[in-house]
Design a protein around this motif. Structure first.
Motif, PDB file in Angstrom:
ATOM      1  N   SER A 170       0.807  -1.222   0.000  1.00  0.00           N
ATOM      2  CA  SER A 170       0.000   0.000   0.000  1.00  0.00           C
ATOM      3  C   SER A 170       0.840   1.273   0.000  1.00  0.00           C
ATOM      4  O   SER A 170       0.290   2.363  -0.042  1.00  0.00           O
ATOM      5  CB  SER A 170      -0.931   0.002   1.213  1.00  0.00           C
ATOM      6  OG  SER A 170      -0.169   0.015   2.406  1.00  0.00           O
ATOM      7  N   ALA A 171       2.153   1.156   0.038  1.00  0.00           N
ATOM      8  CA  ALA A 171       3.009   2.341   0.120  1.00  0.00           C
ATOM      9  C   ALA A 171       3.797   2.524  -1.167  1.00  0.00           C
ATOM     10  O   ALA A 171       4.104   1.567  -1.872  1.00  0.00           O
ATOM     11  CB  ALA A 171       3.969   2.206   1.294  1.00  0.00           C
ATOM     12  N   THR A 172       4.127   3.778  -1.439  1.00  0.00           N
ATOM     13  CA  THR A 172       4.982   4.076  -2.592  1.00  0.00           C
ATOM     14  C   THR A 172       6.443   3.924  -2.178  1.00  0.00           C
ATOM     15  O   THR A 172       6.769   3.848  -0.993  1.00  0.00           O
ATOM     16  CB  THR A 172       4.743   5.513  -3.089  1.00  0.00           C
ATOM     17  OG1 THR A 172       5.164   6.427  -2.072  1.00  0.00           O
ATOM     18  CG2 THR A 172       3.281   5.746  -3.424  1.00  0.00           C
ATOM     19  N   THR A 173       7.309   3.931  -3.160  1.00  0.00           N
ATOM     20  CA  THR A 173       8.740   3.804  -2.882  1.00  0.00           C
ATOM     21  C   THR A 173       9.233   4.978  -2.039  1.00  0.00           C
ATOM     22  O   THR A 173      10.016   4.800  -1.113  1.00  0.00           O
ATOM     23  CB  THR A 173       9.538   3.743  -4.203  1.00  0.00           C
ATOM     24  OG1 THR A 173       9.017   2.682  -4.993  1.00  0.00           O
ATOM     25  CG2 THR A 173      11.002   3.539  -3.952  1.00  0.00           C
ATOM     26  N   GLY A 174       8.763   6.167  -2.331  1.00  0.00           N
ATOM     27  CA  GLY A 174       9.154   7.356  -1.562  1.00  0.00           C
ATOM     28  C   GLY A 174       8.699   7.268  -0.110  1.00  0.00           C
ATOM     29  O   GLY A 174       9.425   7.647   0.800  1.00  0.00           O
ATOM     30  N   GLN A 175       7.480   6.776   0.099  1.00  0.00           N
ATOM     31  CA  GLN A 175       6.974   6.634   1.463  1.00  0.00           C
ATOM     32  C   GLN A 175       7.787   5.612   2.244  1.00  0.00           C
ATOM     33  O   GLN A 175       8.092   5.805   3.415  1.00  0.00           O
ATOM     34  CB  GLN A 175       5.499   6.227   1.443  1.00  0.00           C
ATOM     35  CG  GLN A 175       4.566   7.313   0.962  1.00  0.00           C
ATOM     36  CD  GLN A 175       3.146   6.793   0.764  1.00  0.00           C
ATOM     37  OE1 GLN A 175       2.942   5.612   0.469  1.00  0.00           O
ATOM     38  NE2 GLN A 175       2.169   7.680   0.906  1.00  0.00           N
ATOM     39  N   LEU A 176       8.120   4.501   1.589  1.00  0.00           N
ATOM     40  CA  LEU A 176       8.924   3.478   2.255  1.00  0.00           C
ATOM     41  C   LEU A 176      10.315   3.995   2.593  1.00  0.00           C
ATOM     42  O   LEU A 176      10.850   3.721   3.666  1.00  0.00           O
ATOM     43  CB  LEU A 176       9.025   2.219   1.387  1.00  0.00           C
ATOM     44  CG  LEU A 176       7.763   1.385   1.265  1.00  0.00           C
ATOM     45  CD1 LEU A 176       7.969   0.241   0.291  1.00  0.00           C
ATOM     46  CD2 LEU A 176       7.332   0.855   2.622  1.00  0.00           C
ATOM     47  N   GLY A 177      10.893   4.772   1.679  1.00  0.00           N
ATOM     48  CA  GLY A 177      12.220   5.346   1.924  1.00  0.00           C
ATOM     49  C   GLY A 177      12.208   6.321   3.085  1.00  0.00           C
ATOM     50  O   GLY A 177      13.093   6.302   3.944  1.00  0.00           O
ATOM     51  N   THR A 178      11.194   7.177   3.128  1.00  0.00           N
ATOM     52  CA  THR A 178      11.077   8.142   4.215  1.00  0.00           C
ATOM     53  C   THR A 178      10.823   7.444   5.539  1.00  0.00           C
ATOM     54  O   THR A 178      11.443   7.780   6.558  1.00  0.00           O
ATOM     55  CB  THR A 178       9.936   9.143   3.919  1.00  0.00           C
ATOM     56  OG1 THR A 178      10.203   9.782   2.674  1.00  0.00           O
ATOM     57  CG2 THR A 178       9.814  10.176   5.013  1.00  0.00           C
ATOM     58  N   ALA A 179       9.945   6.467   5.534  1.00  0.00           N
ATOM     59  CA  ALA A 179       9.659   5.720   6.769  1.00  0.00           C
ATOM     60  C   ALA A 179      10.897   4.975   7.256  1.00  0.00           C
ATOM     61  O   ALA A 179      11.179   4.943   8.454  1.00  0.00           O
ATOM     62  CB  ALA A 179       8.508   4.752   6.536  1.00  0.00           C
ATOM     63  N   SER A 180      11.648   4.392   6.325  1.00  0.00           N
ATOM     64  CA  SER A 180      12.876   3.684   6.700  1.00  0.00           C
ATOM     65  C   SER A 180      13.895   4.629   7.302  1.00  0.00           C
ATOM     66  O   SER A 180      14.562   4.295   8.282  1.00  0.00           O
ATOM     67  CB  SER A 180      13.493   3.003   5.477  1.00  0.00           C
ATOM     68  OG  SER A 180      12.633   2.021   4.982  1.00  0.00           O
ATOM     69  N   LEU A 181      14.023   5.808   6.722  1.00  0.00           N
ATOM     70  CA  LEU A 181      14.966   6.805   7.247  1.00  0.00           C
ATOM     71  C   LEU A 181      14.575   7.237   8.658  1.00  0.00           C
ATOM     72  O   LEU A 181      15.412   7.254   9.562  1.00  0.00           O
ATOM     73  CB  LEU A 181      15.025   8.015   6.311  1.00  0.00           C
ATOM     74  CG  LEU A 181      15.898   9.172   6.803  1.00  0.00           C
ATOM     75  CD1 LEU A 181      17.359   8.756   6.802  1.00  0.00           C
ATOM     76  CD2 LEU A 181      15.686  10.397   5.933  1.00  0.00           C
TER      77      LEU A 181
END
Length: 181
Positions: free
Chosen positions: A52-63
């Motif tokens: 359900s998440a975009t690549t940008g959202q996953l990257g930001t959440a991971s950071l």
């Protein structure tokens, strides 16, 4: 009426050295253990939300999660090291123990990362026979941004570790509370 006498009790406190390696290693191992556990929690949550998440959202959440993990882990590791040390000096002892826990933790993390990444990169490059690679156009600015971010992260982790160690050292009972009979 008789004469009243007051006896003041003296204290005998063994100070030893400020830097004690048992608390340092205990704090360091606690730091790494907490990083692993919280990293696995983040991985499980992230993999559960991957569709359900975009690549940008996953990257930001991971950071964000990586920063939280690092700061919390170094704070707790520093607190454990500061709390476990038996030297009566509180703030300075916490500062010293926290600094060593952080320095040793960063050194080991860089060493482990270099061994893993260096070995994998060397193996991959030798398979393809690539000896030299020219950097891509945006790679230099990306590397510069990564270096600045890493420096900021290291400073914040240092502060978290030292503050945790000082808090742990100050959480111990005061030397004045100890009575020797």
């Amino acid at each position: 009426m008789g004469r009243r006498c007051f006896v003041k009790e003296d204290q005998v406190v063994a100070t030893g050295t400020i830097l004690q390696w048992g608390p340092v290693w205990g704090g360091l191992l606690s730091t790494f253990r907490l990083m692993v556990v919280l990293g696995l929690v983040g991985l499980a949550v992230g993999l559960g939300n991957i569709r359900s998440a975009t690549t940008g959202q996953l990257g930001t959440a991971s950071l964000i999660w990586g920063v939280v993990i690092t700061l919390l882990s170094f704070f707790v590791g520093g607190w454990i090291a500061g709390r476990a040390t038996s030297h009566p000096g509180k703030s300075f002892t916490g500062f010293m123990v926290g600094s060593v826990v952080w320095a040793l933790g960063v050194t080991l993390a860089v060493l482990f990362t270099a061994m893993g990444v260096g070995g994998a990169a060397g193996a991959a490059l030798s398979i393809f026979g690539i000896l030299a690679i020219a950097p891509a156009a945006g790679a230099v600015s990306a590397a510069q941004n990564a270096a600045i971010g890493t420096l900021i992260g290291l400073v914040l982790a240092y502060i978290a570790c030292v503050v945790g160690a000082m808090a742990g050292a100050n959480a111990r009972g005061s030397v004045d509370d100890v009575r020797v009979r």
